[in-house]
Design a protein around this motif. Structure first.
Motif, short mmCIF file in Angstrom:
data_model
loop_
_atom_site.label_atom_id
_atom_site.label_comp_id
_atom_site.label_asym_id
_atom_site.label_seq_id
_atom_site.Cartn_x
_atom_site.Cartn_y
_atom_site.Cartn_z
N UNK A 109 0.87 -1.17 0.00
CA UNK A 109 0.00 0.00 0.00
C UNK A 109 0.91 1.23 0.00
N UNK A 110 0.78 2.04 -1.02
CA UNK A 110 1.69 3.18 -1.20
C UNK A 110 1.29 4.29 -0.24
N UNK A 111 2.17 4.57 0.70
CA UNK A 111 1.95 5.67 1.66
C UNK A 111 2.73 6.92 1.26
N UNK A 112 3.89 6.71 0.63
CA UNK A 112 4.73 7.80 0.15
C UNK A 112 5.36 7.35 -1.16
N UNK A 113 5.70 8.29 -2.01
CA UNK A 113 6.38 7.95 -3.26
C UNK A 113 7.79 7.48 -2.95
N UNK A 114 8.21 6.39 -3.59
CA UNK A 114 9.52 5.81 -3.29
C UNK A 114 10.04 5.03 -4.48
N UNK A 145 -0.10 9.90 -5.57
CA UNK A 145 -0.66 11.07 -6.25
C UNK A 145 -1.86 11.59 -5.45
N UNK A 146 -2.44 12.66 -5.91
CA UNK A 146 -3.53 13.28 -5.14
C UNK A 146 -4.74 12.37 -5.02
N UNK A 147 -5.15 11.71 -6.12
CA UNK A 147 -6.32 10.84 -6.09
C UNK A 147 -6.00 9.41 -6.51
N UNK A 148 -4.72 9.08 -6.60
CA UNK A 148 -4.36 7.76 -7.09
C UNK A 148 -3.05 7.28 -6.46
N UNK A 149 -2.92 5.95 -6.39
CA UNK A 149 -1.69 5.30 -5.95
C UNK A 149 -1.24 4.35 -7.06
N UNK A 150 0.06 4.34 -7.34
CA UNK A 150 0.62 3.46 -8.36
C UNK A 150 1.75 2.65 -7.72
N UNK A 151 1.71 1.35 -7.94
CA UNK A 151 2.77 0.47 -7.44
C UNK A 151 3.22 -0.43 -8.57
N UNK A 152 4.53 -0.53 -8.76
CA UNK A 152 5.11 -1.35 -9.83
C UNK A 152 6.31 -2.10 -9.26
N UNK A 153 6.39 -3.39 -9.56
CA UNK A 153 7.52 -4.19 -9.11
C UNK A 153 7.94 -5.15 -10.21
N UNK A 154 9.23 -5.28 -10.38
CA UNK A 154 9.80 -6.28 -11.27
C UNK A 154 10.79 -7.12 -10.49
N UNK A 165 18.39 -0.96 -0.63
CA UNK A 165 18.52 0.49 -0.49
C UNK A 165 17.30 1.12 -1.14
N UNK A 166 16.81 2.21 -0.57
CA UNK A 166 15.67 2.90 -1.15
C UNK A 166 15.73 4.38 -0.89
N UNK A 167 14.86 5.09 -1.61
CA UNK A 167 14.85 6.55 -1.49
C UNK A 167 13.43 7.05 -1.58
N UNK A 168 13.04 7.93 -0.67
CA UNK A 168 11.73 8.57 -0.69
C UNK A 168 11.75 9.72 -1.68
N UNK A 169 10.76 9.71 -2.58
CA UNK A 169 10.73 10.71 -3.64
C UNK A 169 10.03 11.99 -3.23
N UNK A 170 9.27 11.96 -2.15
CA UNK A 170 8.53 13.15 -1.71
C UNK A 170 9.48 14.18 -1.12
#
Length: 684
Positions: free
Chosen positions: A160-165, A188-197, A679-684
């Motif tokens: 569940x996307x809580x913050x862009x990352x 996003x304001x009205x949407x969440x997008x999650x992608x994994x490979x 390793x990860x990075x928050x985009x917000x």
């Protein structure tokens, strides 16, 4: 140094804070169709959070599911292919026809969409632990809500996307293990997008046991309003794995890493390429009235080298579900009502070729069509007649249809068509009493139905001119369950909380589906019984958590006789009498150390109880370190599974061919290590 550099470049995996304690009363179980917190559900439920998953190898469900009482997951060759049982359901999933790569009797969901096919088989191609935030398990019969093959429910909820990352992860380990993944989440304001490979490669520790998988999966959630939401899931999976086959006891003792000679000569394997797209729309048109609709499509191209043939499959699996819910907290009874309909259909052709050195030959032996459909109507009502008492009752009527057509490959051969239809009604009733805010006791009476899988309805040789076995009946069951669960909090400096769950059950089964001759044919046992209890607890300490899960089952045939004799009173094969798991996690930030003991008791591999399978105990260790700095997050992970290098039997073929010595043993994975960097990075 080069390995470390590669890992750092190709890995991320910790932009989000995943170390969370999941208290029983706070877990919202979405797999339960009418929703609700785990503490207030009148059945045995469990949840595995991300903080436990990330301490494991994340290749096989056997790495994580043994934490749950009633659930037994055993890795068959060290990769993703497992045997999975819940209270004994799924225990027949062994043998030539039903063992490799599929699960029986248990409904598997990913984000609420079924992976289980209409005939009850499930392949785990779209189950990805790197993408999983929470695993929800319903450990009792749930056919009233989910229909065929619902002896238990396992739902994998992706992130569940809580913050862009953005995250990357990588893991290497024994026997050529290399696992990596890339995740992106956009808030996003009205949407969440999650992608994994993701992808993993495994050379295997036995001959002919290598595996390779590539997968991409995505979700899009869009809110039209505060009361309406649209969800889209899409993905593709390519999964190739080889099957080493069963060994005799002498081979197991001498060298368990060898393959079965016949399996090795045929290069037995499965190669699955599957696409997936699904949509889910939920809305509340009026106050207290909500609707949920799901549609999905999964085209499949499958190849098999097995049983001395090469097989090309083309499958189209699609279906949908619709449900209506009414809930009003302001009225006296606080009613909660759900009415729904499920329908799933799979159809396609199979081309059977001769096998030459493990590859497809040029002789088409059989051209066959297999179609299966399962659909049903269900309803459930929950009311609160008194302040602390909740009552619920429901029912479901199911239809199961098999269609088989064999097309002529010779000049004078006629097309043969056969249809088999099964029907069944499943009721349920439960009462739950709240002892206190954080503790409940319940009684549940629930039913189950499990139709035989398509490759189990092949008729035995003595039945001529039919394609579907008319003597094989659907397996029906009735579960009586009493349990209590809750959580207690303490003010002491050392002890902080205690979470507990206990359930005792009795399951009466009619027409239990039993494999025969290594699963070449299947028969219906008259009656059987499973009774036992499950216990789980979590003790929260200041710097540690102690988790314990214990299961005891006494599974016996009450009435069953075949040409080998009368098996009434015998223990049902494939179901251990007990198993337990103890896990101690030390939280010494930034370090987390996990020590795990897993024990599986003895059981039998045949109806006559002549072939005994010994018990075993496995010791696993893992340690992780987590760091955060200026929006970056990193985790280092290392572990050793089977530290004492125990030689054990992980799974068996039930009722092996009557050839002495029996070939029935699948050895367990020896000592193996794994290390990872993320390793990860928050985009917000």
């Amino acid at each position: 140094m080069i390995l470390v550099l590669i890992l750092l470049i190709s890995s991320f995996s910790f932009a989000q804070d995943t170390v969370k304690t999941y208290y029983l009363g706070e877990i919202e179980v979405t797999a339960y169709r009418v929703g609700g917190e785990a503490l207030n559900l009148p059945m045995a439920v469990s949840s595995i959070g991300r903080e436990y998953i990330t301490l494991k190898r994340t290749i096989s469900l056997s790495d994580v599911l043994n934490y749950v009482p009633g659930v037994l997951a055993q890795s068959r060759a060290g990769a993703s292919d497992i045997r999975l049982t819940i209270r004994g359901f799924g225990s027949r999933g062994f043998g030539d026809k039903s063992n490799a790569g599929t699960i029986r009797g248990i409904k598997i969901l990913v984000d609420g969409f079924p992976e289980t096919e209409p005939d009850g088989r499930t392949s785990l191609d779209f189950v990805d632990l790197l993408a999983t935030e929470q695993i929800e398990i319903i450990r009792t019969n749930a056919s009233t809500l989910f229909g065929n093959a619902s002896g238990g429910i396992v739902n994998f909820e992706t992130f569940k996307v809580k913050e862009s990352f953005v995250e990357l992860s990588s893991m290497v380990g024994s026997f050529g293990l290399f696992h990596r993944g890339v995740k992106v989440g956009l808030k996003l304001s009205d949407a969440d997008v999650f992608l994994i490979g993701t992808g993993f490669d495994f050379d295997g520790w036995r001959k002919n046991s290598s595996a390779k998988k590539r997968q991409i999966y995505s979700t899009l959630k869009f809110k039209f309003s505060n009361t309406s939401q649209f969800k889209l899931v899409a993905g593709f999976s390519s999964h190739l794995f080889y099957i080493p086959g069963p060994l005799t006891y002498a081979q197991f003792i001498d060298n368990p890493s060898v393959a079965n000679e016949i399996y090795f000569s045929r290069r037995e394997r499965r190669y699955n390429r599957i696409g997936k797209i699904g949509v889910n729309f939920t809305t509340q048109l009026r106050q207290n009235h909500s609707f949920d609709m799901r549609l999905y499509l999964m085209p499949k191209v499958l190849q098999r080298s097995e049983r001395n043939t090469f097989r090309d499959f083309n499958r189209y699996f699609f279906g949908g579900a619709f449900s209506y819910q009414y809930y009003d907290e302001n009225t006296k009874l606080k009613p909660k009502f759900i009415l729904g309909y499920d329908d799933s259909y799979q159809d396609g052709t199979i081309l059977f070729y001769n096998l030459i050195n493990g590859e497809r030959g040029d002789s088409l032996r059989t051209n066959k069509r297999e179609g299966g459909r399962t659909f049903g109507f269900f309803a459930r009502l929950e009311v609160q007649p008194f302040d602390k008492i909740f009552l619920s009752a429901g029912g479901r009527y199911d239809f199961q249809v098999y269609t088989s057509e064999i097309y002529p490959t010779g000049v004078k051969v006629r097309t043969r068509r056969d249809v088999l239809t099964l029907r069944h009604f499943t009721p349920s009733f439960s009462v739950l009493f709240k002892l206190a805010k954080n503790s409940t006791v319940y009684f549940t009476l629930s039913g189950g139905v499990e139709a035989p899988a398509f490759n189990e309805v092949d008729p035995p040789p003595e039945l001529k001119d039919v394609s579907l076995n008319p003597l094989l009946k659907p397996m029906t069951s009735q579960t009586y369950e009493i349990g209590f669960k809750g959580i207690s909090f303490f003010n002491g400096s050392i002890f902080q909380n205690l979470m507990y769950s206990f359930s005792t059950f009795r399951i009466l089964i009619k027409d239990e589906i039993v494999p025969y001759e290594n699963g070449k044919w299947f028969f219906s046992a008259g009656k059987s019984e499973r009774k036992g209890f499950e216990l789980s607890s979590r003790i929260g300490l200041k710097y540690a958590n102690l988790n314990f899960a214990f299961t005891y089952i006494d599974a016996k045939y009450l009435k069953y006789e075949n040409d080998l004799g009368d098996h009434s009173g015998k223990v049902v094969p494939g179901i251990p009498n007990l198993w337990w798991n103890a896990n101690l996690n030390f939280n010494l930030k930034p370090l987390t150390l996990s020590v795990e003991l897993a024990h599986t008791g003895r059981y039998f591999a045949d109806d006559s109880n002549d072939i005994k399978v010994s018990s075993y105990t496995i010791l696993n260790l893992s340690v992780s370190a987590e760091f955060k700095f200026l929006g970056f997050g990193a985790r280092l992970l290392g572990g050793v599974n089977n530290l004492t290098n125990e030689k054990y039997i992980a799974s068996v073929f039930i009722n092996p061919e009557r050839k002495v010595p029996y070939s029935f043993i699948e050895p367990g994975l020896p000592r193996n290590i794994f290390v990872g960097v993320s390793v990860g990075y928050l985009l917000d």
